[in-house]
Design a protein around this motif. Structure first.
Motif, PDB file in Angstrom:
ATOM      1  N   PHE A 228       0.823  -1.207   0.000  1.00 31.20           N
ATOM      2  CA  PHE A 228       0.000   0.000   0.000  1.00 31.20           C
ATOM      3  C   PHE A 228       0.861   1.263   0.000  1.00 31.20           C
ATOM      4  O   PHE A 228       0.421   2.310  -0.490  1.00 31.20           O
ATOM      5  N   TYR A 229       2.070   1.171   0.540  1.00 27.53           N
ATOM      6  CA  TYR A 229       2.928   2.350   0.619  1.00 27.53           C
ATOM      7  C   TYR A 229       3.794   2.511  -0.629  1.00 27.53           C
ATOM      8  O   TYR A 229       4.347   3.587  -0.858  1.00 27.53           O
ATOM      9  N   THR A 230       3.913   1.488  -1.447  1.00 29.95           N
ATOM     10  CA  THR A 230       4.770   1.546  -2.634  1.00 29.95           C
ATOM     11  C   THR A 230       4.446   2.703  -3.562  1.00 29.95           C
ATOM     12  O   THR A 230       5.361   3.386  -4.056  1.00 29.95           O
ATOM     13  N   PRO A 231       3.165   3.006  -3.863  1.00 29.24           N
ATOM     14  CA  PRO A 231       2.889   4.146  -4.753  1.00 29.24           C
ATOM     15  C   PRO A 231       3.411   5.474  -4.227  1.00 29.24           C
ATOM     16  O   PRO A 231       3.678   6.387  -5.019  1.00 29.24           O
ATOM     17  N   VAL A 232       3.564   5.599  -2.917  1.00 25.09           N
ATOM     18  CA  VAL A 232       4.029   6.860  -2.344  1.00 25.09           C
ATOM     19  C   VAL A 232       5.469   7.134  -2.754  1.00 25.09           C
ATOM     20  O   VAL A 232       5.830   8.272  -3.086  1.00 25.09           O
ATOM     21  N   VAL A 233       6.301   6.109  -2.739  1.00 24.60           N
ATOM     22  CA  VAL A 233       7.720   6.286  -3.051  1.00 24.60           C
ATOM     23  C   VAL A 233       7.996   6.206  -4.545  1.00 24.60           C
ATOM     24  O   VAL A 233       9.098   6.524  -4.988  1.00 24.60           O
ATOM     25  N   ALA A 234       7.010   5.783  -5.332  1.00 23.91           N
ATOM     26  CA  ALA A 234       7.192   5.715  -6.778  1.00 23.91           C
ATOM     27  C   ALA A 234       7.161   7.118  -7.378  1.00 23.91           C
ATOM     28  O   ALA A 234       6.471   8.014  -6.890  1.00 23.91           O
ATOM     29  N   SER A 235       7.915   7.312  -8.432  1.00 21.90           N
ATOM     30  CA  SER A 235       7.947   8.605  -9.114  1.00 21.90           C
ATOM     31  C   SER A 235       6.581   8.925  -9.699  1.00 21.90           C
ATOM     32  O   SER A 235       5.930   8.063 -10.306  1.00 21.90           O
ATOM     33  N   ILE A 236       6.141  10.164  -9.532  1.00 24.08           N
ATOM     34  CA  ILE A 236       4.841  10.561 -10.062  1.00 24.08           C
ATOM     35  C   ILE A 236       4.824  10.470 -11.579  1.00 24.08           C
ATOM     36  O   ILE A 236       3.782  10.192 -12.195  1.00 24.08           O
ATOM     37  N   VAL A 237       5.985  10.674 -12.219  1.00 27.12           N
ATOM     38  CA  VAL A 237       6.047  10.554 -13.677  1.00 27.12           C
ATOM     39  C   VAL A 237       5.801   9.110 -14.094  1.00 27.12           C
ATOM     40  O   VAL A 237       5.018   8.833 -15.019  1.00 27.12           O
ATOM     41  N   VAL A 238       6.452   8.182 -13.401  1.00 26.29           N
ATOM     42  CA  VAL A 238       6.269   6.765 -13.714  1.00 26.29           C
ATOM     43  C   VAL A 238       4.820   6.352 -13.452  1.00 26.29           C
ATOM     44  O   VAL A 238       4.189   5.674 -14.280  1.00 26.29           O
ATOM     45  N   VAL A 239       4.286   6.769 -12.312  1.00 27.02           N
ATOM     46  CA  VAL A 239       2.904   6.434 -11.966  1.00 27.02           C
ATOM     47  C   VAL A 239       1.941   7.006 -13.003  1.00 27.02           C
ATOM     48  O   VAL A 239       1.020   6.331 -13.472  1.00 27.02           O
ATOM     49  N   GLY A 240       2.159   8.269 -13.381  1.00 27.07           N
ATOM     50  CA  GLY A 240       1.282   8.899 -14.357  1.00 27.07           C
ATOM     51  C   GLY A 240       1.321   8.203 -15.704  1.00 27.07           C
ATOM     52  O   GLY A 240       0.274   7.979 -16.325  1.00 27.07           O
ATOM     53  N   LEU A 241       2.511   7.831 -16.158  1.00 28.54           N
ATOM     54  CA  LEU A 241       2.623   7.152 -17.452  1.00 28.54           C
ATOM     55  C   LEU A 241       1.967   5.781 -17.414  1.00 28.54           C
ATOM     56  O   LEU A 241       1.330   5.360 -18.396  1.00 28.54           O
ATOM     57  N   ILE A 242       2.099   5.071 -16.295  1.00 26.91           N
ATOM     58  CA  ILE A 242       1.448   3.757 -16.168  1.00 26.91           C
ATOM     59  C   ILE A 242      -0.064   3.902 -16.298  1.00 26.91           C
ATOM     60  O   ILE A 242      -0.728   3.143 -17.016  1.00 26.91           O
ATOM     61  N   TRP A 243      -0.620   4.898 -15.606  1.00 28.47           N
ATOM     62  CA  TRP A 243      -2.066   5.101 -15.670  1.00 28.47           C
ATOM     63  C   TRP A 243      -2.504   5.583 -17.048  1.00 28.47           C
ATOM     64  O   TRP A 243      -3.595   5.231 -17.520  1.00 28.47           O
ATOM     65  N   VAL A 244      -1.687   6.375 -17.713  1.00 24.96           N
ATOM     66  CA  VAL A 244      -2.015   6.803 -19.079  1.00 24.96           C
ATOM     67  C   VAL A 244      -2.078   5.601 -20.003  1.00 24.96           C
ATOM     68  O   VAL A 244      -3.001   5.472 -20.825  1.00 24.96           O
ATOM     69  N   TRP A 245      -1.116   4.701 -19.877  1.00 26.87           N
ATOM     70  CA  TRP A 245      -1.136   3.497 -20.715  1.00 26.87           C
ATOM     71  C   TRP A 245      -2.343   2.626 -20.397  1.00 26.87           C
ATOM     72  O   TRP A 245      -2.902   1.984 -21.291  1.00 26.87           O
TER      73      TRP A 245
END
Length: 289
Positions: free
Chosen positions: A105-122
């Motif tokens: 549950f805490y992993t998304p917090v430390v993940a880069s927002i750019v990486v997270v955003g691109l994953i959700w865009v895909w």
């Protein structure tokens, strides 16, 4: 040392004060000054008084950004106040394997927002995973990134998903201070899980909920990365998903950027965020009274 060098404490504080002054105080006061000038990127500009703020009143894109930023606060803050509390109550239980879920549950917090955003865009793209599943079950494609309101809602979802773990940790610290005897006494009185939640847990962590609400409100109103990555530099269809911070970036950057006008928008953002903080604190004081 303190007797012979009375200014010695300032020597230890000097590095920190220098960093704060250089990267926080100087930009802050510089923005305040620029808001009353017509400065551009390569031009010093001159004093124009309230001209930038008068222009804001007649700028349709400013009102679009203010609307979207306000909707973002209304959509994100309630979720980030309630869902992390429920999540914290779930992971605070001492059951086998719970440490894995806490880390997950805490992993998304430390993940880069750019990486997270691109994953959700895909995932949300017309040819992405979610639309592929929807087509497979016969629902058809959904324009998550092409519809004005669905795009804004999708960005809110990313913000909530990324912030759950951060606020969960804050709630875990608050729940650790709630006496177990209160829950036991409520159970003896016949209170079920839902009633104990509203009569024991919520009152015990109310101050933490106020803190989370204040932090989430300020962060949501200043949102940039999620919407920028999902809507693009143009701010979605016809720029209808532009937020205030995106507008600052668009107006104030480049060789001909209107630094003075962008500074005026930044001042408005500052005033609104301070107002949000004061409203939350005022509501908390009224409940205490």
């Amino acid at each position: 040392m303190s007797r012979h060098l009375p200014f010695s404490p300032w020597l230890f504080a000097a590095p920190g004060l220098l960093v704060v002054g250089t990267f926080s105080l100087f930009p802050f006061f510089s923005t305040l000054v620029n808001a009353f000038t017509d400065r551009r990127t390569l031009m010093p500009g001159k004093f124009v008084g309230l001209a930038n703020f008068r222009e804001l009143i007649h700028d349709d894109m400013f009102w679009t950004g203010l609307r979207n930023s306000t909707l973002y606060v209304l959509g994100v803050v309630p979720a980030l106040v309630i869902l992390p509390l429920l999540l914290a109550m779930l992971v605070q239980r001492h059951i086998p394997g719970i440490a894995f879920f806490r880390s997950a549950f805490y992993t998304p917090v430390v993940a880069s927002i750019v990486v997270v955003g691109l994953i959700w865009v895909w995932m949300l793209d017309d040819r992405g995973l979610i639309n592929a599943v929807l087509e497979a079950v016969g629902i058809g494609k959904v324009g998550f990134l092409s519809d004005q309101w669905l795009l804004l809602f999708s960005a809110m979802t990313v913000t909530v998903w990324k912030g759950l773990g951060y606020y969960m940790i804050i709630y875990l610290a608050a729940l650790a201070d709630v006496p177990r005897e209160l829950h036991e006494a409520a159970s003896v009185d016949g209170a079920g899980a839902v009633r104990r939640f509203f009569t024991v847990t919520v009152p015990a962590v109310r101050s933490t909920m106020v803190l989370v609400g204040a932090l989430a409100s300020v962060a949501a109103f200043k949102v940039f990365s999620e919407v920028y990555l999902m809507a693009g530099p143009s701010g979605g269809p016809a720029g209808e998903d532009t937020t205030l911070v995106m507008l600052v970036q668009r107006v104030g950057t480049g060789l001909t950027g209107r630094v003075g006008y962008a500074s005026a928008i930044s001042v408005v953002i500052f005033v609104v965020t301070v107002a949000l903080m004061l409203l939350v604190l005022r509501a908390d004081r009224k409940e205490d009274a």
